[in-house]
Design an enzyme around this catalytic site. Structure first.
Site, short mmCIF file in Angstrom:
data_model
loop_
_atom_site.label_atom_id
_atom_site.label_comp_id
_atom_site.label_asym_id
_atom_site.label_seq_id
_atom_site.Cartn_x
_atom_site.Cartn_y
_atom_site.Cartn_z
N LYS A 165 0.78 -1.25 0.13
CA LYS A 165 -0.05 -0.12 -0.10
C LYS A 165 1.08 1.36 -0.02
O LYS A 165 1.97 1.56 0.74
CB LYS A 165 -0.82 -0.03 1.20
CG LYS A 165 -2.44 -0.47 1.07
CD LYS A 165 -3.01 -0.23 2.35
CE LYS A 165 -4.45 -0.09 2.27
NZ LYS A 165 -5.28 -0.03 3.43
O1 G3P Z 1 -8.17 0.41 5.44
C1 G3P Z 1 -8.31 1.64 5.02
C2 G3P Z 1 -9.71 2.09 5.34
O2 G3P Z 1 -10.77 1.08 5.06
C3 G3P Z 1 -9.81 2.80 6.48
O3 G3P Z 1 -11.24 2.95 6.97
O4 G3P Z 1 -12.75 3.26 8.75
O5 G3P Z 1 -10.35 4.16 9.28
O6 G3P Z 1 -12.09 5.22 7.54
P1 G3P Z 1 -11.70 4.12 8.34
#
Ligand code: G3P
Length: 219
Positions: free
Chosen positions: A83
């Site tokens: 990533k």
């Molecule tokens: O893994 C990246 C993403 O899915 C993070 O999600 O819930 O922290 O906005 P969030």
């Protein structure tokens, strides 16, 4: 339609993998910092359980160090997808790594222009963050729609990985719009199975059976 789990929690991953529905896992530095004392052995454990693509993010911010970290991470397993955040340095690193057959998931995408340059740089996955866009009163799903259209217009091969999913509606809408993959926090994954009418219906079936028959079927 592929389903990934968005967590670094080993128990949650094991539980979800048992359903046979999990195609991969996405992690990020925040998720790993919550779960791991030794991040590398933790990632190895996740790869062993999932046997599919596992996204792991670099923590460097300049191209040269991103590439060094990406090579190190990708040597852990052929299942690792590196990533890289969508920055100018990140795009340069993505282009370089993609040319060298290292698969990159370009992350932290919040606009169609970011998605376009990531696809053009050779990203294997691009990760638009739906929930975080909704959090600031904008429309995360609109972004998915735009990216799907751009991908189709030019035949880009990057897979659209809808991330930052907050609820089952995000999952269904992203699927309808043509996201290739949706990565779900465990809570949302289990919500996909639920409906109150299923619970009510099942209870009635079993109550009716048990009021008439002494044993279950086959006993
Ligand atoms: O893994 C990246 C993403 O899915 C993070 O999600 O819930 O922290 O906005 P969030």
């Amino acid at each position: 339609m592929k389903i990934f789990l968005d967590t670094a929690n080993i128990e949650e991953i094991k539980k979800a993998v048992e359903t046979g529905l999990i195609d991969g896992v996405t992690t990020n530095p925040s998720l790993l910092s919550q779960e791991a004392s030794d991040p590398i052995s933790h990632i190895k454990e996740i790869v062993r359980i999932v046997n599919g693509p596992v996204s792991v993010e670099v923590t460097a911010t300049n191209k040269a160090e991103m590439i060094t970290q990406a090579k190190y991470i990708s040597e852990i397993s052929p299942h690792i997808i590196v990533k890289i955040p969508i920055t100018e340095e990140g795009i340069k690193a993505t282009w370089e790594l993609s040319k060298n057959n290292i698969k990159v998931n370009v992350t932290l995408i919040f606009s169609a222009s970011q998605a376009l340059v990531a696809m053009k740089a050779g990203a294997y996955y691009i990760s638009p963050f739906i929930g975080r866009i909704d959090d600031i009163s904008s429309d995360g799903l609109k972004l998915i729609e735009e990216i799907v259209q751009i991908k189709r217009n030019y035949g880009f091969t990057s897979e659209i990985l809808a991330a930052s999913i907050r609820n089952p509606l995000h999952f269904i809408q992203a699927s309808k719009l043509g996201a290739d993959i949706v990565t779900l926090p465990p809570k949302v994954f289990w919500q996909l199975f639920k409906h109150p009418l299923t619970d009510i219906g099942l209870k009635k079936f079993l109550d009716d059976w048990n009021s008439k028959f002494k044993n279950g079927i086959g006993r």
